[in-house]
Design a protein around this motif. Structure first.
Motif, PDB file in Angstrom:
ATOM      1  N   GLU A 225       0.832  -1.201   0.000  1.00 22.17           N
ATOM      2  CA  GLU A 225       0.000   0.000   0.000  1.00 22.17           C
ATOM      3  C   GLU A 225       0.871   1.258   0.000  1.00 22.17           C
ATOM      4  O   GLU A 225       0.552   2.252  -0.659  1.00 22.17           O
ATOM      5  N   GLN A 226       1.983   1.216   0.697  1.00 22.92           N
ATOM      6  CA  GLN A 226       2.877   2.366   0.735  1.00 22.92           C
ATOM      7  C   GLN A 226       3.462   2.648  -0.649  1.00 22.92           C
ATOM      8  O   GLN A 226       3.579   3.809  -1.072  1.00 22.92           O
ATOM      9  N   GLU A 227       3.791   1.611  -1.392  1.00 19.58           N
ATOM     10  CA  GLU A 227       4.309   1.805  -2.750  1.00 19.58           C
ATOM     11  C   GLU A 227       3.250   2.409  -3.660  1.00 19.58           C
ATOM     12  O   GLU A 227       3.553   3.289  -4.487  1.00 19.58           O
ATOM     13  N   LEU A 263     -10.792  -6.270  -0.157  1.00 21.18           N
ATOM     14  CA  LEU A 263     -11.595  -5.058  -0.215  1.00 21.18           C
ATOM     15  C   LEU A 263     -11.025  -3.986   0.714  1.00 21.18           C
ATOM     16  O   LEU A 263     -11.059  -2.789   0.396  1.00 21.18           O
ATOM     17  N   GLY A 264     -10.468  -4.400   1.852  1.00 23.78           N
ATOM     18  CA  GLY A 264      -9.851  -3.438   2.753  1.00 23.78           C
ATOM     19  C   GLY A 264      -8.697  -2.710   2.082  1.00 23.78           C
ATOM     20  O   GLY A 264      -8.573  -1.479   2.180  1.00 23.78           O
ATOM     21  N   GLN A 265      -7.845  -3.451   1.402  1.00 21.63           N
ATOM     22  CA  GLN A 265      -6.719  -2.840   0.680  1.00 21.63           C
ATOM     23  C   GLN A 265      -7.222  -1.852  -0.358  1.00 21.63           C
ATOM     24  O   GLN A 265      -6.713  -0.726  -0.468  1.00 21.63           O
ATOM     25  N   TYR A 266      -8.220  -2.258  -1.120  1.00 22.59           N
ATOM     26  CA  TYR A 266      -8.704  -1.378  -2.184  1.00 22.59           C
ATOM     27  C   TYR A 266      -9.377  -0.130  -1.613  1.00 22.59           C
ATOM     28  O   TYR A 266      -9.171   0.978  -2.121  1.00 22.59           O
ATOM     29  N   ARG A 267     -10.150  -0.274  -0.533  1.00 18.80           N
ATOM     30  CA  ARG A 267     -10.792   0.889   0.086  1.00 18.80           C
ATOM     31  C   ARG A 267      -9.748   1.892   0.582  1.00 18.80           C
ATOM     32  O   ARG A 267      -9.902   3.102   0.397  1.00 18.80           O
ATOM     33  N   ARG A 268      -8.692   1.402   1.207  1.00 20.94           N
ATOM     34  CA  ARG A 268      -7.658   2.324   1.689  1.00 20.94           C
ATOM     35  C   ARG A 268      -6.974   3.044   0.533  1.00 20.94           C
ATOM     36  O   ARG A 268      -6.654   4.236   0.628  1.00 20.94           O
ATOM     37  N   ASN A 289       2.202   0.904   8.547  1.00 19.17           N
ATOM     38  CA  ASN A 289       2.721  -0.069   9.497  1.00 19.17           C
ATOM     39  C   ASN A 289       3.890  -0.836   8.890  1.00 19.17           C
ATOM     40  O   ASN A 289       4.298  -0.582   7.755  1.00 19.17           O
ATOM     41  N   SER A 290       4.423  -1.785   9.638  1.00 16.08           N
ATOM     42  CA  SER A 290       5.614  -2.517   9.176  1.00 16.08           C
ATOM     43  C   SER A 290       5.341  -3.388   7.958  1.00 16.08           C
ATOM     44  O   SER A 290       6.264  -3.833   7.284  1.00 16.08           O
ATOM     45  N   SER A 291       4.051  -3.612   7.663  1.00 11.93           N
ATOM     46  CA  SER A 291       3.665  -4.372   6.470  1.00 11.93           C
ATOM     47  C   SER A 291       3.413  -3.472   5.270  1.00 11.93           C
ATOM     48  O   SER A 291       3.021  -3.948   4.201  1.00 11.93           O
ATOM     49  N   GLY A 292       3.647  -2.168   5.456  1.00  6.63           N
ATOM     50  CA  GLY A 292       3.443  -1.218   4.365  1.00  6.63           C
ATOM     51  C   GLY A 292       2.000  -0.850   4.143  1.00  6.63           C
ATOM     52  O   GLY A 292       1.659  -0.262   3.118  1.00  6.63           O
ATOM     53  N   ALA A 359     -10.332  -3.243   7.351  1.00  4.02           N
ATOM     54  CA  ALA A 359     -10.288  -4.707   7.393  1.00  4.02           C
ATOM     55  C   ALA A 359      -8.938  -5.206   6.874  1.00  4.02           C
ATOM     56  O   ALA A 359      -8.396  -4.693   5.907  1.00  4.02           O
ATOM     57  N   GLY A 360      -8.415  -6.209   7.551  1.00  2.00           N
ATOM     58  CA  GLY A 360      -7.179  -6.827   7.073  1.00  2.00           C
ATOM     59  C   GLY A 360      -5.906  -6.140   7.492  1.00  2.00           C
ATOM     60  O   GLY A 360      -4.809  -6.559   7.078  1.00  2.00           O
ATOM     61  N   LEU A 361      -5.985  -5.072   8.304  1.00  2.72           N
ATOM     62  CA  LEU A 361      -4.756  -4.424   8.761  1.00  2.72           C
ATOM     63  C   LEU A 361      -3.988  -5.366   9.679  1.00  2.72           C
ATOM     64  O   LEU A 361      -4.549  -5.958  10.600  1.00  2.72           O
ATOM     65  N   MET A 362      -2.696  -5.504   9.419  1.00  2.00           N
ATOM     66  CA  MET A 362      -1.870  -6.385  10.241  1.00  2.00           C
ATOM     67  C   MET A 362      -1.601  -5.767  11.604  1.00  2.00           C
ATOM     68  O   MET A 362      -1.318  -6.466  12.568  1.00  2.00           O
ATOM     69  N   GLU A 363      -1.682  -4.436  11.677  1.00  2.00           N
ATOM     70  CA  GLU A 363      -1.494  -3.729  12.937  1.00  2.00           C
ATOM     71  C   GLU A 363      -2.591  -2.689  13.057  1.00  2.00           C
ATOM     72  O   GLU A 363      -3.209  -2.307  12.071  1.00  2.00           O
ATOM     73  N   GLY A 364      -2.839  -2.208  14.254  1.00  2.00           N
ATOM     74  CA  GLY A 364      -3.964  -1.309  14.509  1.00  2.00           C
ATOM     75  C   GLY A 364      -3.849   0.039  13.847  1.00  2.00           C
ATOM     76  O   GLY A 364      -2.789   0.447  13.360  1.00  2.00           O
ATOM     77  N   VAL A 365      -4.956   0.748  13.838  1.00  3.56           N
ATOM     78  CA  VAL A 365      -5.038   2.083  13.256  1.00  3.56           C
ATOM     79  C   VAL A 365      -4.425   3.083  14.218  1.00  3.56           C
ATOM     80  O   VAL A 365      -4.717   3.073  15.415  1.00  3.56           O
TER      81      VAL A 365
END
Length: 366
Positions: A225-227, A263-268, A289-292, A359-365
């Motif tokens: 997501e960061q990329e 869908l969480g990735q696409y919404r963000r 987060n550390s997962s980008g 949805a699907g975040l590896m770490e919290g908001v």
């Protein structure tokens, strides 16, 4: 219900062109939604969506010379699946004269025409002919989705503008050079080059003007997501606009067995794109987060989520400034879950979007 039942007696005739060796500019492909809107195919749109941009695609017997691993036009597809779909839906072929005639008849329900080139030696010359004819005979603004591999001079872009196009599209698709290379360049023995695409983007902004050039980016090709957010920022800083797509595994393509993004990735990514394109936030102020993954957008976003606007289809505008290229259900089948909304999301839609956003975040908001 759409206007697709008008002229039903003609629409039920078999006006679709079978494979008879005909090519553009005599014939043209158009999306199923466009064929429905022009009364060439029967049917209605889910939730009364309306198509407001006529999408046209050049077609040749030799097909597209690109070998993009995710594309429905990719040359190595089997004969059973080759050319039957492109960005998920069917693209039937008709004579260009018929499409032009129907466009004149239905132009009050349309806001724009988009002509898409493919990577073929005749595509540039044929595009100039078709754009000029559309500009001369139809009172609608025209976008051209160019094939950068065919374009080497600023003068080529100027010719497209002089012919009558007021918006230019550049399908970079991949967020990083590595993913581009893997699925569009050497990884698939394809002809496309990352640096050249960005060069044509920069030249396009010089010719067409700031805000008049769009970049297609596809979420879910393997980028973080960061990329993707970084790519949004780079496009914005060049004076261009991002139009966002969700990867769809095309049957018969090299990526047919891959999965679509969550869908969480696409919404963000939709929300991040909207905030950056409208100068509300930036890649530099967003948190990852550390997962980008995006874990905060740099500002309070509830008002933007509540509006539903970030989650609508992004596309070239009509003369009213509103999105014309709304591509109903181009990313997903009509149903409960929509990736791109071709209309303003209602209260129930927005409530659903809120539940999907993180949805699907590896770490919290944060």
């Amino acid at each position: 219900m759409s206007n697709t039942h008008a002229d039903r007696s003609q629409g039920e005739l078999n006006l679709e062109i079978e494979d008879m060796g005909l090519e553009s500019p005599e014939v043209i492909q158009t999306s199923l939604a466009a064929a429905m809107t022009l009364g060439l195919k029967g049917g209605i749109f889910y939730r009364n969506a309306k198509l407001t941009c006529l999408n046209l695609l050049l077609t040749y017997q030799g097909g597209c010379q690109g070998r993009c691993g995710y594309c429905g036009l990719e040359q190595k597809r089997s004969e059973k699946t080759k050319g039957t779909t492109f960005i998920r839906v069917a693209w039937p072929t008709y004579s260009f004269d018929l499409i032009l005639e129907r466009t004149k008849h239905y132009q009050n329900s349309l806001k724009r025409i988009c002509l898409s080139m493919i990577t073929h030696k005749s595509a540039m010359e044929d595009s100039l002919k078709l754009i000029a004819r559309l500009h001369r005979e139809v009172n609608l603004p025209i976008s051209v989705l160019c094939a950068p591999t065919l374009i080497h001079k600023t003068e080529d872009l100027q010719k497209l503008k002089d012919a009558g196009a007021d918006q230019l599209g550049v399908s970079i698709d991949a967020a990083t050079p590595e993913i581009f290379q893997k699925y569009r360049g050497k990884g698939v023995r394809g002809p496309h080059q990352w640096e050249h695409y960005w060069e044509i983007l920069r030249k396009g902004v010089d010719v067409f003007g700031s805000g008049k050039v769009s970049v297609h980016l596809i979420v879910g090709l393997g980028e973080s997501e960061q990329e993707m957010v970084t790519a949004f920022q780079q496009v914005h800083e060049l004076g261009a606009v991002v139009h966002l797509f969700s990867f769809y595994p095309e049957p018969g393509s090299a990526m047919a067995e891959e999965t679509a993004p969550s869908l969480g990735q696409y919404r963000r990514m939709q929300l991040a794109r909207y905030l950056i394109m409208n100068d509300i936030s930036s890649a530099q102020t967003m948190g990852f987060n550390s997962s980008g993954q995006v874990c905060n957008f740099g500002i309070v976003v509830e008002a933007f989520v509540a509006s539903g606007q970030p989650f609508r289809t992004s596309g070239c505008p009509g003369r009213d400034g509103e999105t014309a290229c709304n591509r109903p259900y181009g990313n997903e089948r009509p149903g409960i879950t929509l990736a791109n909304y071709p209309f303003v999301p209602n209260l129930q839609d927005v409530e659903k979007i809120r539940g999907e956003l993180y949805a699907g975040l590896m770490e919290g908001v944060g």
